[in-house]
Design a protein around this motif. Structure first.
Motif, PDB file in Angstrom:
ATOM      1  N   HIS A 151       0.833  -1.195   0.000  1.00 57.15           N
ATOM      2  CA  HIS A 151       0.000   0.000   0.000  1.00 57.15           C
ATOM      3  C   HIS A 151       0.872   1.251   0.000  1.00 57.15           C
ATOM      4  CE1 HIS A 151      -2.468   3.193   1.821  1.00 57.15           C
ATOM      5  NE2 HIS A 151      -3.536   2.548   1.384  1.00 57.15           N
ATOM      6  N   GLY A 152       1.925   1.238   0.812  1.00 55.31           N
ATOM      7  CA  GLY A 152       2.887   2.326   0.816  1.00 55.31           C
ATOM      8  C   GLY A 152       2.584   3.461   1.775  1.00 55.31           C
ATOM      9  N   ASP A 153       1.342   3.557   2.263  1.00 56.95           N
ATOM     10  CA  ASP A 153       0.983   4.596   3.237  1.00 56.95           C
ATOM     11  C   ASP A 153      -0.154   4.065   4.113  1.00 56.95           C
ATOM     12  OD1 ASP A 153       0.993   7.026   4.588  1.00 56.95           O
ATOM     13  OD2 ASP A 153      -0.384   7.986   3.174  1.00 56.95           O
ATOM     14  N   LEU A 154       0.050   2.886   4.678  1.00 56.27           N
ATOM     15  CA  LEU A 154      -1.026   2.149   5.345  1.00 56.27           C
ATOM     16  C   LEU A 154      -1.224   2.644   6.779  1.00 56.27           C
ATOM     17  CD1 LEU A 154      -2.992  -0.103   4.529  1.00 56.27           C
ATOM     18  CD2 LEU A 154      -1.460  -1.726   5.628  1.00 56.27           C
ATOM     19  N   GLN A 155      -1.565   3.920   6.911  1.00 51.53           N
ATOM     20  CA  GLN A 155      -1.850   4.469   8.229  1.00 51.53           C
ATOM     21  C   GLN A 155      -3.111   3.824   8.803  1.00 51.53           C
ATOM     22  OE1 GLN A 155      -1.701   8.837   8.293  1.00 51.53           O
ATOM     23  NE2 GLN A 155      -0.753   8.756   6.272  1.00 51.53           N
ATOM     24  N   LEU A 184       3.212  -3.115   7.527  1.00 51.33           N
ATOM     25  CA  LEU A 184       2.833  -3.575   8.870  1.00 51.33           C
ATOM     26  C   LEU A 184       3.253  -2.569   9.933  1.00 51.33           C
ATOM     27  CD1 LEU A 184       3.800  -7.354   8.566  1.00 51.33           C
ATOM     28  CD2 LEU A 184       1.529  -6.337   8.326  1.00 51.33           C
ATOM     29  N   ALA A 185       4.420  -1.992   9.760  1.00 51.12           N
ATOM     30  CA  ALA A 185       4.902  -1.002  10.729  1.00 51.12           C
ATOM     31  C   ALA A 185       4.081   0.276  10.678  1.00 51.12           C
ATOM     32  CB  ALA A 185       6.376  -0.696  10.467  1.00 51.12           C
ATOM     33  N   THR A 186       3.725   0.722   9.482  1.00 50.27           N
ATOM     34  CA  THR A 186       2.940   1.949   9.350  1.00 50.27           C
ATOM     35  C   THR A 186       1.584   1.797  10.012  1.00 50.27           C
ATOM     36  OG1 THR A 186       4.065   2.452   7.263  1.00 50.27           O
ATOM     37  CG2 THR A 186       2.027   3.623   7.706  1.00 50.27           C
ATOM     38  N   LEU A 187       0.939   0.641   9.818  1.00 52.71           N
ATOM     39  CA  LEU A 187      -0.385   0.418  10.396  1.00 52.71           C
ATOM     40  C   LEU A 187      -0.342   0.386  11.914  1.00 52.71           C
ATOM     41  CD1 LEU A 187      -3.362  -0.107   9.844  1.00 52.71           C
ATOM     42  CD2 LEU A 187      -2.849  -2.549   9.730  1.00 52.71           C
ATOM     43  N   THR A 188       0.725  -0.115  12.492  1.00 48.87           N
ATOM     44  CA  THR A 188       0.805  -0.257  13.951  1.00 48.87           C
ATOM     45  C   THR A 188       1.601   0.861  14.616  1.00 48.87           C
ATOM     46  OG1 THR A 188       2.683  -1.770  13.635  1.00 48.87           O
ATOM     47  CG2 THR A 188       0.504  -2.765  13.944  1.00 48.87           C
ATOM     48  N   LEU A 195       0.097  -5.136  17.600  1.00 53.84           N
ATOM     49  CA  LEU A 195       0.874  -5.857  16.593  1.00 53.84           C
ATOM     50  C   LEU A 195       0.612  -7.359  16.629  1.00 53.84           C
ATOM     51  CD1 LEU A 195       3.000  -5.853  14.363  1.00 53.84           C
ATOM     52  CD2 LEU A 195       4.764  -5.901  16.128  1.00 53.84           C
ATOM     53  N   ASP A 196       0.532  -7.949  17.811  1.00 54.97           N
ATOM     54  CA  ASP A 196       0.291  -9.394  17.902  1.00 54.97           C
ATOM     55  C   ASP A 196      -1.031  -9.779  17.251  1.00 54.97           C
ATOM     56  OD1 ASP A 196       2.683  -9.787  19.207  1.00 54.97           O
ATOM     57  OD2 ASP A 196       1.805  -9.933  21.208  1.00 54.97           O
ATOM     58  N   ASP A 197      -2.094  -8.984  17.492  1.00 55.47           N
ATOM     59  CA  ASP A 197      -3.394  -9.274  16.871  1.00 55.47           C
ATOM     60  C   ASP A 197      -3.292  -9.188  15.352  1.00 55.47           C
ATOM     61  OD1 ASP A 197      -4.646  -9.561  19.366  1.00 55.47           O
ATOM     62  OD2 ASP A 197      -5.067  -7.418  19.488  1.00 55.47           O
ATOM     63  N   LEU A 198      -2.604  -8.167  14.857  1.00 56.15           N
ATOM     64  CA  LEU A 198      -2.442  -8.001  13.418  1.00 56.15           C
ATOM     65  C   LEU A 198      -1.713  -9.193  12.805  1.00 56.15           C
ATOM     66  CD1 LEU A 198      -2.763  -5.787  11.078  1.00 56.15           C
ATOM     67  CD2 LEU A 198      -0.340  -5.342  11.496  1.00 56.15           C
ATOM     68  N   LEU A 199      -0.661  -9.643  13.475  1.00 56.87           N
ATOM     69  CA  LEU A 199       0.151 -10.725  12.922  1.00 56.87           C
ATOM     70  C   LEU A 199      -0.558 -12.074  12.979  1.00 56.87           C
ATOM     71  CD1 LEU A 199       3.717  -9.761  14.205  1.00 56.87           C
ATOM     72  CD2 LEU A 199       2.679  -9.346  11.960  1.00 56.87           C
ATOM     73  N   ILE A 200      -1.501 -12.231  13.916  1.00 50.75           N
ATOM     74  CA  ILE A 200      -2.311 -13.462  13.919  1.00 50.75           C
ATOM     75  C   ILE A 200      -3.049 -13.590  12.598  1.00 50.75           C
ATOM     76  CG2 ILE A 200      -4.382 -14.513  14.921  1.00 50.75           C
ATOM     77  CD1 ILE A 200      -3.388 -13.503  17.655  1.00 50.75           C
ATOM     78  N   GLY A 201      -3.637 -12.487  12.142  1.00 50.75           N
ATOM     79  CA  GLY A 201      -4.335 -12.515  10.863  1.00 50.75           C
ATOM     80  C   GLY A 201      -3.393 -12.557   9.682  1.00 50.75           C
ATOM     81  N   VAL A 210      12.770  -5.491  12.544  1.00 46.72           N
ATOM     82  CA  VAL A 210      12.634  -4.643  11.358  1.00 46.72           C
ATOM     83  C   VAL A 210      11.389  -3.768  11.471  1.00 46.72           C
ATOM     84  CG1 VAL A 210      12.288  -4.624   8.859  1.00 46.72           C
ATOM     85  CG2 VAL A 210      13.927  -6.214   9.881  1.00 46.72           C
ATOM     86  N   ILE A 211      10.304  -4.320  11.998  1.00 40.56           N
ATOM     87  CA  ILE A 211       9.112  -3.499  12.203  1.00 40.56           C
ATOM     88  C   ILE A 211       9.410  -2.368  13.178  1.00 40.56           C
ATOM     89  CG2 ILE A 211       6.793  -3.496  13.208  1.00 40.56           C
ATOM     90  CD1 ILE A 211       6.321  -6.186  11.944  1.00 40.56           C
TER      91      ILE A 211
END
Length: 247
Positions: A151-155, A184-188, A195-201, A210-211
């Motif tokens: 996405h490149g700007d996944l706020q 992933l970093a931008t969203l979190t 982050l853990d919830d996001l990574l489950i999905g 790196v994040i």
């Protein structure tokens, strides 16, 4: 009669809301070209394009509410965050778009980071120890990666959910081949506890260092720009707090 709401406005672009329609005004037609083409390619829900008359793009509002806002606790459920992770995984698994990678090379990114860190210190915007610590953390992001459709700007405000369902992902003007962990970093950013919830999905093991590095790198690069364009990176939970959390 619907009022006109200014969603965001600065020297590069502006977004207005009139009822259930968003009007995006951008002098850079290439960005609008990318946005329209990306929304037609990605395997995730996106807004409906109503019409386009350069330099304006009209899109429909998506159902639901934003996953959260920077500087505020996210009220979305863990399942909603997991659904967002699954949607991002679908995006990253999609075939690469036909346009080349946009933005800076690794060498350019490292050079920009060095310059920006120096400016932050010499201008007194941030203390030297805070900048130095985060500059070291940011090093982990400066490595080769396999380009994926990003996405490149996944706020966090760009992902909309209704209950536990992702109903739309907006603002695709920066989409293209890129580093999946940057998305992933931008969203979190500012929501490390999610982050853990996001990574489950998301369903794939990732390098957490790196994040964290992208959290520092992105914040260092944008603090001064935000301050100069009417935004407040010093607000609670925003970019400067992200940098302080690395201390």
């Amino acid at each position: 009669m619907d009022e006109v709401e200014v969603v965001v406005a600065h020297s590069e672009r502006a977004t207005l809301r009139v009822g259930e329609v968003f009007l995006k005004v951008d002098a850079d037609q290439a960005r609008l070209d990318v946005e329209v083409e990306a929304m037609g390619l990605v395997p995730v829900p996106t807004p409906e394009v109503l019409w386009r008359r350069p330099p304006v793009l009209a899109i429909a509002a998506v159902r639901g509410t934003a996953l959260g806002r920077l500087g505020e606790p996210s009220t979305a459920s863990p399942a909603a965050w997991a659904a967002a992770g699954a949607a991002i995984r679908k995006l990253h698994d999609a075939p690469l778009p036909p346009w080349p990678r946009r933005g800076r090379s690794l060498d350019e990114l490292a050079a920009d980071l060095d310059r920006e860190c120096e400016r932050l210190v010499t201008s007194g915007v941030l203390p030297v120890d805070l900048v130095a610590r985060n500059r070291r953390v940011a090093e982990a992001a400066l490595r080769p990666w396999t380009p994926l459709f990003t996405h490149g700007d996944l706020q966090i405000a760009h992902v909309f959910v209704d209950g536990d369902e992702v109903t739309g992902v907006i603002d695709w003007s920066e989409a293209g081949p890129g580093d999946a962990l940057f998305d992933l970093a931008t969203l979190t950013l500012g929501h490390e506890e999610r982050l853990d919830d996001l990574l489950i999905g998301y369903g794939v093991d990732v390098d957490l260092d790196v994040i964290r590095a992208w959290w520092s790198l992105r914040s260092l690069l944008i603090v001064r720009w935000l301050s100069e364009h009417g935004f407040d990176p010093f607000a609670p939970g925003c970019e400067v707090d992200v940098l302080r959390s690395r201390m």
